[in-house]
Design an enzyme around this catalytic site. Sequence first.
Site, PDB file in Angstrom:
ATOM      1  N   CYS A 110     -13.151  -6.945  14.122  1.00  0.00           N
ATOM      2  CA  CYS A 110     -11.982  -7.098  13.245  1.00  0.00           C
ATOM      3  C   CYS A 110     -12.249  -6.582  11.833  1.00  0.00           C
ATOM      4  O   CYS A 110     -13.251  -6.934  11.208  1.00  0.00           O
ATOM      5  CB  CYS A 110     -11.598  -8.574  13.177  1.00  0.00           C
ATOM      6  SG  CYS A 110     -10.224  -8.862  12.045  1.00  0.00           S
ATOM      7  N   ARG A 168       0.831  -1.212   0.000  1.00  0.00           N
ATOM      8  CA  ARG A 168       0.000   0.000   0.000  1.00  0.00           C
ATOM      9  C   ARG A 168       0.867   1.264   0.000  1.00  0.00           C
ATOM     10  O   ARG A 168       0.538   2.246  -0.623  1.00  0.00           O
ATOM     11  CB  ARG A 168      -0.880  -0.023   1.254  1.00  0.00           C
ATOM     12  CG  ARG A 168      -2.113   0.808   1.170  1.00  0.00           C
ATOM     13  CD  ARG A 168      -2.913   0.819   2.478  1.00  0.00           C
ATOM     14  NE  ARG A 168      -2.892  -0.366   3.271  1.00  0.00           N
ATOM     15  CZ  ARG A 168      -3.794  -1.358   3.210  1.00  0.00           C
ATOM     16  NH1 ARG A 168      -4.778  -1.293   2.350  1.00  0.00           N
ATOM     17  NH2 ARG A 168      -3.691  -2.413   4.004  1.00  0.00           N
ATOM     18  N   TYR A 169       1.959   1.226   0.754  1.00  0.00           N
ATOM     19  CA  TYR A 169       2.866   2.372   0.871  1.00  0.00           C
ATOM     20  C   TYR A 169       4.178   1.997   0.170  1.00  0.00           C
ATOM     21  O   TYR A 169       4.569   0.824   0.169  1.00  0.00           O
ATOM     22  CB  TYR A 169       3.171   2.680   2.337  1.00  0.00           C
ATOM     23  CG  TYR A 169       1.954   2.833   3.218  1.00  0.00           C
ATOM     24  CD1 TYR A 169       1.288   4.047   3.307  1.00  0.00           C
ATOM     25  CD2 TYR A 169       1.489   1.760   3.967  1.00  0.00           C
ATOM     26  CE1 TYR A 169       0.179   4.192   4.128  1.00  0.00           C
ATOM     27  CE2 TYR A 169       0.379   1.899   4.794  1.00  0.00           C
ATOM     28  CZ  TYR A 169      -0.270   3.114   4.877  1.00  0.00           C
ATOM     29  OH  TYR A 169      -1.367   3.254   5.682  1.00  0.00           O
ATOM     30  N   ASP A 198     -12.801   0.496  11.958  1.00  0.00           N
ATOM     31  CA  ASP A 198     -12.993   0.425  10.506  1.00  0.00           C
ATOM     32  C   ASP A 198     -14.435   0.039  10.167  1.00  0.00           C
ATOM     33  O   ASP A 198     -15.158  -0.515  10.992  1.00  0.00           O
ATOM     34  CB  ASP A 198     -12.016  -0.601   9.910  1.00  0.00           C
ATOM     35  CG  ASP A 198     -10.588  -0.118  10.023  1.00  0.00           C
ATOM     36  OD1 ASP A 198     -10.313   1.005   9.582  1.00  0.00           O
ATOM     37  OD2 ASP A 198      -9.749  -0.855  10.587  1.00  0.00           O
ATOM     38  N   CYS A 257     -11.777 -11.120  17.282  1.00  0.00           N
ATOM     39  CA  CYS A 257     -12.305  -9.868  17.809  1.00  0.00           C
ATOM     40  C   CYS A 257     -13.558  -9.524  17.020  1.00  0.00           C
ATOM     41  O   CYS A 257     -13.563  -9.602  15.780  1.00  0.00           O
ATOM     42  CB  CYS A 257     -11.257  -8.773  17.665  1.00  0.00           C
ATOM     43  SG  CYS A 257      -9.630  -9.302  18.288  1.00  0.00           S
ATOM     44  N   LYS A 290      -3.358   4.986   6.021  1.00  0.00           N
ATOM     45  CA  LYS A 290      -3.712   5.597   7.312  1.00  0.00           C
ATOM     46  C   LYS A 290      -3.377   7.079   7.311  1.00  0.00           C
ATOM     47  O   LYS A 290      -2.345   7.470   6.766  1.00  0.00           O
ATOM     48  CB  LYS A 290      -2.823   4.990   8.409  1.00  0.00           C
ATOM     49  CG  LYS A 290      -3.370   3.781   9.068  1.00  0.00           C
ATOM     50  CD  LYS A 290      -2.400   3.339  10.146  1.00  0.00           C
ATOM     51  CE  LYS A 290      -2.571   1.868  10.397  1.00  0.00           C
ATOM     52  NZ  LYS A 290      -2.307   1.049   9.212  1.00  0.00           N
ATOM     53  N   ARG A 295     -10.612  -7.454   9.314  1.00  0.00           N
ATOM     54  CA  ARG A 295     -10.399  -8.558   8.355  1.00  0.00           C
ATOM     55  C   ARG A 295     -11.327  -9.723   8.672  1.00  0.00           C
ATOM     56  O   ARG A 295     -11.014 -10.867   8.367  1.00  0.00           O
ATOM     57  CB  ARG A 295      -8.933  -9.008   8.380  1.00  0.00           C
ATOM     58  CG  ARG A 295      -7.973  -7.948   7.905  1.00  0.00           C
ATOM     59  CD  ARG A 295      -6.631  -8.520   7.435  1.00  0.00           C
ATOM     60  NE  ARG A 295      -5.810  -7.438   6.932  1.00  0.00           N
ATOM     61  CZ  ARG A 295      -4.727  -6.952   7.545  1.00  0.00           C
ATOM     62  NH1 ARG A 295      -4.294  -7.484   8.671  1.00  0.00           N
ATOM     63  NH2 ARG A 295      -4.053  -5.944   7.026  1.00  0.00           N
ATOM     64  N   ASP A 354      -7.803   4.435   8.943  1.00  0.00           N
ATOM     65  CA  ASP A 354      -7.471   3.793   7.675  1.00  0.00           C
ATOM     66  C   ASP A 354      -8.539   4.236   6.688  1.00  0.00           C
ATOM     67  O   ASP A 354      -9.724   3.870   6.829  1.00  0.00           O
ATOM     68  CB  ASP A 354      -7.489   2.265   7.827  1.00  0.00           C
ATOM     69  CG  ASP A 354      -6.093   1.706   7.802  1.00  0.00           C
ATOM     70  OD1 ASP A 354      -5.403   1.905   6.791  1.00  0.00           O
ATOM     71  OD2 ASP A 354      -5.703   1.072   8.796  1.00  0.00           O
ATOM     72  N   ARG A 395       7.026  -0.155   2.409  1.00  0.00           N
ATOM     73  CA  ARG A 395       6.704  -1.279   3.279  1.00  0.00           C
ATOM     74  C   ARG A 395       5.597  -2.142   2.702  1.00  0.00           C
ATOM     75  O   ARG A 395       4.745  -1.642   1.960  1.00  0.00           O
ATOM     76  CB  ARG A 395       6.341  -0.814   4.689  1.00  0.00           C
ATOM     77  CG  ARG A 395       5.229   0.213   4.750  1.00  0.00           C
ATOM     78  CD  ARG A 395       5.397   1.035   6.044  1.00  0.00           C
ATOM     79  NE  ARG A 395       4.357   2.002   6.284  1.00  0.00           N
ATOM     80  CZ  ARG A 395       4.357   3.235   5.771  1.00  0.00           C
ATOM     81  NH1 ARG A 395       5.304   3.635   4.959  1.00  0.00           N
ATOM     82  NH2 ARG A 395       3.377   4.066   6.063  1.00  0.00           N
ATOM     83  N   CYS A 453      -6.380 -16.873  14.084  1.00  0.00           N
ATOM     84  CA  CYS A 453      -5.970 -16.089  15.249  1.00  0.00           C
ATOM     85  C   CYS A 453      -6.249 -16.900  16.510  1.00  0.00           C
ATOM     86  O   CYS A 453      -7.028 -17.857  16.487  1.00  0.00           O
ATOM     87  CB  CYS A 453      -6.779 -14.792  15.334  1.00  0.00           C
ATOM     88  SG  CYS A 453      -6.659 -13.772  13.857  1.00  0.00           S
TER      89      CYS A 453
END
Length: 355
Positions: free
Chosen positions: A111, A91-92, A274, A108, A318, A113, A311, A95, A104
Amino acid sequence: MPRVLTCRSAADLVAAGLAPPEALMELERVAARYAVSVTPGLGELIDPADRHDPIARQFVPDPAELDRQAEETADPIGDDANSPVEGIVHRYPDRVLLKLAHVCAVYCRFCFRREMVGPGRRRALSGAALAAAFGYIRDHREIWEVILTGGDPLILSARRLREVMGALGLVDHVKVARIHTRVPIAAPARITPTLARALKSFGKATYVVVHANHPRELTPAARAACARLIDAGIPLLSQSVLLRGVNDDPATLTALMRSLVESRIKPYYLHQGDLAPGTSHLRTTIAHGQALMRELHGRVSGLCQPAYVLDIPGGHGKSPIGPSYISSAAPAEGRFEVEDFKGGRHSYPPDAAGE
Ligand code: SF4
């Protein structure tokens, strides 16, 4: 009696006393849609008598998750639109994310995702896919940092993590490895000295970013797990999500940030929730988040101040969305008005009369 089993279904939650029996059918509908996992350690933190328990709100399914708002999308931060090869999100410029697994220790309820993680969702990277992902990293010399995320990378074995970190160590232009994880909080016993050593990559700086949202999550076991990482030479940062009814008040946020710093973890990000499907009951407004950041600015050490970030939906990255303490009073003359931590306003540079 201490709970020893991870709850992975609505029936497990009812059997463990973490959800009322009359909620079973509704929670089964939610669990059929989004993965469930509550580890024994986090289950122990839940007070079943408290209908608004902040730990339960994060991990125990809620029928409100079946209400999807028009603005909510399956991939709210645009991972897929920025994925040149399987497992990589670029995305950047400097990185990439490397998504090794899609499972996981806990799931959560907020989440971002949630459509991608959980048993039976996307598969873990195969050997061939991992080789292709490393090929991409090697071919893009602008990649300075590789962020292992997922799913939770620390769900993998120490052996597998050692292999991945070893492979990263062979890429000259990558200087930093960052690992995003909930495991030190959710399953602290997994953080063994062997696993901590496996996260070091020869010639690279490794950072671990721990996800914690409420001060109660920093149990003695979780703090000890974080200390094992830090004492192995790995700096720890934190990320938290601003969640309605969990941490969206000044006292809880202050206690969370202070607990992190006391555990030698530097607060890094406070995320605006999000637009993930079925999560509107957990989101706050940005105006409320900014007001909370002002409160933090006024009451706690700079060490305890995370950056409040959003985001931008669609994969635009972000941006900081915290309050501003400076305004331009006379742009042509380079004069500003700056607000202090008590709300007082001052000219900068000071005018001839003092202010
Ligand atoms: S641990 Fe991270 S990736 Fe896994 S469910 Fe929670 S927020 Fe999502």
